[in-house]
Motif scaffolding. Structure first.
Motif, PDB file in Angstrom:
ATOM      1  N   LEU A  97      -8.052   9.529 -11.726  1.00  0.00           N
ATOM      2  CA  LEU A  97      -7.489  10.041 -10.483  1.00  0.00           C
ATOM      3  C   LEU A  97      -8.176   9.411  -9.267  1.00  0.00           C
ATOM      4  CD1 LEU A  97      -7.112  13.843 -11.353  1.00  0.00           C
ATOM      5  CD2 LEU A  97      -5.318  12.096 -11.266  1.00  0.00           C
ATOM      6  N   PHE A  98      -9.470   9.098  -9.405  1.00  0.00           N
ATOM      7  CA  PHE A  98     -10.181   8.437  -8.306  1.00  0.00           C
ATOM      8  C   PHE A  98      -9.626   7.037  -8.071  1.00  0.00           C
ATOM      9  CE2 PHE A  98     -13.551   5.353  -7.319  1.00  0.00           C
ATOM     10  CZ  PHE A  98     -13.843   5.740  -6.014  1.00  0.00           C
ATOM     11  N   TRP A  99      -9.417   6.289  -9.124  1.00  0.00           N
ATOM     12  CA  TRP A  99      -8.890   4.927  -8.968  1.00  0.00           C
ATOM     13  C   TRP A  99      -7.453   4.950  -8.459  1.00  0.00           C
ATOM     14  CZ3 TRP A  99     -12.388   1.456  -8.675  1.00  0.00           C
ATOM     15  CH2 TRP A  99     -13.583   1.590  -9.389  1.00  0.00           C
ATOM     16  N   GLU A 100      -6.713   5.977  -8.837  1.00  0.00           N
ATOM     17  CA  GLU A 100      -5.360   6.135  -8.305  1.00  0.00           C
ATOM     18  C   GLU A 100      -5.396   6.401  -6.804  1.00  0.00           C
ATOM     19  OE1 GLU A 100      -2.842   9.820  -9.037  1.00  0.00           O
ATOM     20  OE2 GLU A 100      -1.880   8.377 -10.401  1.00  0.00           O
ATOM     21  N   ALA A 101      -6.324   7.265  -6.354  1.00  0.00           N
ATOM     22  CA  ALA A 101      -6.468   7.543  -4.927  1.00  0.00           C
ATOM     23  C   ALA A 101      -6.944   6.302  -4.175  1.00  0.00           C
ATOM     24  CB  ALA A 101      -7.437   8.699  -4.710  1.00  0.00           C
ATOM     25  N   LEU A 102      -7.852   5.547  -4.771  1.00  0.00           N
ATOM     26  CA  LEU A 102      -8.335   4.316  -4.123  1.00  0.00           C
ATOM     27  C   LEU A 102      -7.211   3.297  -4.000  1.00  0.00           C
ATOM     28  CD1 LEU A 102     -10.653   2.615  -2.983  1.00  0.00           C
ATOM     29  CD2 LEU A 102     -11.191   1.917  -5.335  1.00  0.00           C
ATOM     30  N   ARG A 103      -6.397   3.162  -5.054  1.00  0.00           N
ATOM     31  CA  ARG A 103      -5.273   2.231  -5.003  1.00  0.00           C
ATOM     32  C   ARG A 103      -4.273   2.641  -3.922  1.00  0.00           C
ATOM     33  NH1 ARG A 103      -3.822   2.848  -9.776  1.00  0.00           N
ATOM     34  NH2 ARG A 103      -2.049   4.254  -9.458  1.00  0.00           N
ATOM     35  N   ASN A 104      -3.966   3.932  -3.835  1.00  0.00           N
ATOM     36  CA  ASN A 104      -3.058   4.403  -2.784  1.00  0.00           C
ATOM     37  C   ASN A 104      -3.635   4.153  -1.397  1.00  0.00           C
ATOM     38  OD1 ASN A 104      -1.269   5.361  -4.720  1.00  0.00           O
ATOM     39  ND2 ASN A 104      -2.076   7.438  -4.666  1.00  0.00           N
ATOM     40  N   THR A 105      -4.943   4.369  -1.245  1.00  0.00           N
ATOM     41  CA  THR A 105      -5.583   4.165   0.052  1.00  0.00           C
ATOM     42  C   THR A 105      -5.484   2.708   0.488  1.00  0.00           C
ATOM     43  OG1 THR A 105      -7.139   5.958  -0.424  1.00  0.00           O
ATOM     44  CG2 THR A 105      -7.713   4.447   1.350  1.00  0.00           C
ATOM     45  N   LEU A 106      -5.792   1.790  -0.419  1.00  0.00           N
ATOM     46  CA  LEU A 106      -5.749   0.366  -0.079  1.00  0.00           C
ATOM     47  C   LEU A 106      -4.321  -0.086   0.232  1.00  0.00           C
ATOM     48  CD1 LEU A 106      -8.252  -1.052  -2.726  1.00  0.00           C
ATOM     49  CD2 LEU A 106      -8.641  -0.702  -0.285  1.00  0.00           C
ATOM     50  N   TRP A 107      -3.353   0.405  -0.535  1.00  0.00           N
ATOM     51  CA  TRP A 107      -1.960   0.021  -0.302  1.00  0.00           C
ATOM     52  C   TRP A 107      -1.458   0.544   1.038  1.00  0.00           C
ATOM     53  CZ3 TRP A 107       1.850  -3.039  -0.597  1.00  0.00           C
ATOM     54  CH2 TRP A 107       3.160  -2.621  -0.384  1.00  0.00           C
ATOM     55  N   LEU A 108      -1.713   1.806   1.318  1.00  0.00           N
ATOM     56  CA  LEU A 108      -1.260   2.393   2.586  1.00  0.00           C
ATOM     57  C   LEU A 108      -1.976   1.754   3.772  1.00  0.00           C
ATOM     58  CD1 LEU A 108      -1.145   6.132   1.482  1.00  0.00           C
ATOM     59  CD2 LEU A 108       0.817   4.701   2.057  1.00  0.00           C
ATOM     60  N   SER A 109      -3.252   1.428   3.610  1.00  0.00           N
ATOM     61  CA  SER A 109      -3.990   0.768   4.683  1.00  0.00           C
ATOM     62  C   SER A 109      -3.429  -0.627   4.946  1.00  0.00           C
ATOM     63  CB  SER A 109      -5.473   0.679   4.319  1.00  0.00           C
ATOM     64  OG  SER A 109      -6.194   0.026   5.329  1.00  0.00           O
ATOM     65  N   PHE A 110      -3.058  -1.346   3.884  1.00  0.00           N
ATOM     66  CA  PHE A 110      -2.468  -2.686   4.050  1.00  0.00           C
ATOM     67  C   PHE A 110      -1.131  -2.609   4.770  1.00  0.00           C
ATOM     68  CE2 PHE A 110       0.442  -5.911   2.342  1.00  0.00           C
ATOM     69  CZ  PHE A 110      -0.202  -7.067   2.796  1.00  0.00           C
ATOM     70  N   VAL A 111      -0.295  -1.643   4.377  1.00  0.00           N
ATOM     71  CA  VAL A 111       1.011  -1.496   5.017  1.00  0.00           C
ATOM     72  C   VAL A 111       0.853  -1.156   6.496  1.00  0.00           C
ATOM     73  CG1 VAL A 111       3.136  -0.133   5.055  1.00  0.00           C
ATOM     74  CG2 VAL A 111       2.175  -0.868   2.871  1.00  0.00           C
ATOM     75  N   GLN A 112      -0.080  -0.249   6.814  1.00  0.00           N
ATOM     76  CA  GLN A 112      -0.283   0.130   8.209  1.00  0.00           C
ATOM     77  C   GLN A 112      -0.892  -1.011   9.019  1.00  0.00           C
ATOM     78  OE1 GLN A 112      -2.208   3.880   8.803  1.00  0.00           O
ATOM     79  NE2 GLN A 112      -0.838   4.997   7.448  1.00  0.00           N
ATOM     80  N   LEU A 113      -1.736  -1.830   8.386  1.00  0.00           N
ATOM     81  CA  LEU A 113      -2.312  -2.978   9.090  1.00  0.00           C
ATOM     82  C   LEU A 113      -1.231  -3.988   9.467  1.00  0.00           C
ATOM     83  CD1 LEU A 113      -4.892  -4.473  10.033  1.00  0.00           C
ATOM     84  CD2 LEU A 113      -4.956  -5.541   7.768  1.00  0.00           C
ATOM     85  N   ILE A 114      -0.277  -4.202   8.565  1.00  0.00           N
ATOM     86  CA  ILE A 114       0.781  -5.183   8.816  1.00  0.00           C
ATOM     87  C   ILE A 114       1.829  -4.644   9.781  1.00  0.00           C
ATOM     88  CG2 ILE A 114       2.595  -6.567   7.741  1.00  0.00           C
ATOM     89  CD1 ILE A 114      -0.248  -7.493   7.110  1.00  0.00           C
ATOM     90  N   LEU A 115       2.226  -3.385   9.612  1.00  0.00           N
ATOM     91  CA  LEU A 115       3.347  -2.847  10.377  1.00  0.00           C
ATOM     92  C   LEU A 115       2.929  -2.060  11.615  1.00  0.00           C
ATOM     93  CD1 LEU A 115       5.645  -1.598   7.471  1.00  0.00           C
ATOM     94  CD2 LEU A 115       5.676  -3.802   8.647  1.00  0.00           C
TER      95      LEU A 115
END
Length: 331
Positions: A97-115
């Motif tokens: 569950l920790f790695w799932e939360a980390l993966r979601n965090t990195l993905w959402l951060s990347f999307v927000q950085l680009i958009l």
């Protein structure tokens, strides 16, 4: 006579010595600490509330990080809790569950950085082209306003627009186009939270970029216009280079906060799309740490996030220095 001239030359500092710094200034001419304190008393008093808030909410809580290395028990306190060493971190890194939360965090951060990151820059450039000051102030006020809304209100607005009984679905149903509940769709959750962040915070984010635009020398625009440069060339060769330092600074800060994509925003919408989509490191620390009374486990996750954020901001600052920019500080 020659000896007299030599003595005077020794007493009078040269121009190079004066420009070198305070070392050439006689001690009798230096301001004592007490005099400088009396001179800057008003400024120091103005900064005391900010310093107090920084100490209370940012530095004093650092003492609680020790709980990440304990089996913390609130009944016995931090000092008397059993020492755990790195057991909390071993359990953390073995938790899917920790790695799932980390993966979601990195993905959402990347999307927000680009958009999301370029939006305040574009808005500042567009506002800078508005000639009417009254119209510019009106647009700024309208764009700033959502920043003062709570996340509960902001998400409620999106629910009324895009939810199952929202305006969009009413329009689709009236035209026999079916329905689409964006608020509960995991596939579009990243775009949803990014659009919410843009609507709520983009107007507030343009303040820094508008200040950078105001600092650009207007004579450069006039000289470029006289030389025949059009609007696009002036923006490319004057405006953007003038904003480059501020853009790099904000980008470094953004990368430093890459693992902090929001807490309230995801906490409110977690049940609608599921924990496997909406859980980030902050909500993971809350649900699997504080909510379950496993405070040490939540502290370990928070400490991991803080260390990685520190490394990210350090690395981004090094890259900024490599490209000749100041970053957070001058090299």
């Amino acid at each position: 006579m020659a000896a007299t001239i030599t003595t005077k030359a020794k007493k009078e500092p040269t121009g190079a010595a004066v420009e070198g710094g305070d070392r050439s200034v006689p001690r009798s001419n230096r301001m004592s600490f007490r005099i400088r304190l009396r001179r800057d008393k008003s400024l120091i008093i103005m900064t005391l509330p900010a310093v107090a808030l920084l100490l209370v909410f940012n530095y004093v809580p650092l003492f609680g990080l020790i709980t990440a290395f304990e089996y913390y028990d609130p009944l016995v306190g931090v000092v008397h809790s059993e020492w755990a060493g790195l057991d909390q971190f071993r359990q953390l890194f073995q938790d899917p569950l920790f790695w799932e939360a980390l993966r979601n965090t990195l993905w959402l951060s990347f999307v927000q950085l680009i958009l999301f990151f370029p939006v305040p820059i574009v808005l500042a450039l567009l506002l800078n082209t508005v000639l009417s000051e009254r119209l510019r102030n009106f647009i700024q006020s309208v764009v700033y306003l959502p920043h003062f809304f709570s996340w509960v209100l902001a998400i409620t607005v999106f629910q009324e627009m895009l939810g199952g009984a929202g305006v969009l679905n009413h329009f689709l149903a009236q035209h026999d186009l079916g329905t689409w509940n964006i608020m509960t769709n995991p596939d579009t959750f990243a775009l949803l939270v990014t659009s919410q962040a843009v609507w709520k915070e983009a107007g507030w984010g343009i303040i820094v970029f508008l200040a950078a635009l105001a600092a650009i020398d207007q004579n450069l625009y006039e000289a470029a216009a006289v030389d025949g440069a059009g609007h696009r060339r002036r923006m490319w060769h004057i405006t953007l280079p003038g904003m480059r330092g501020v853009i790099v600074l904000m980008l470094v800060l953004r990368l430093g906060n890459a693992l902090t994509v929001g807490f309230e925003q995801f906490l409110i919408q977690r049940n609608a799309v599921g924990h496997d989509t909406a859980d980030v490191l902050d909500t993971f620390s809350f649900y699997y740490g504080i909510a379950t009374n496993n405070y040490s486990y939540g502290a370990a996750a928070g400490l991991f996030k803080s260390v990685i954020s520190l490394l990210l901001i350090w690395g981004a600052n090094k890259v900024a220095h490599a490209f000749g920019e100041d970053g957070l500080y001058r090299k």
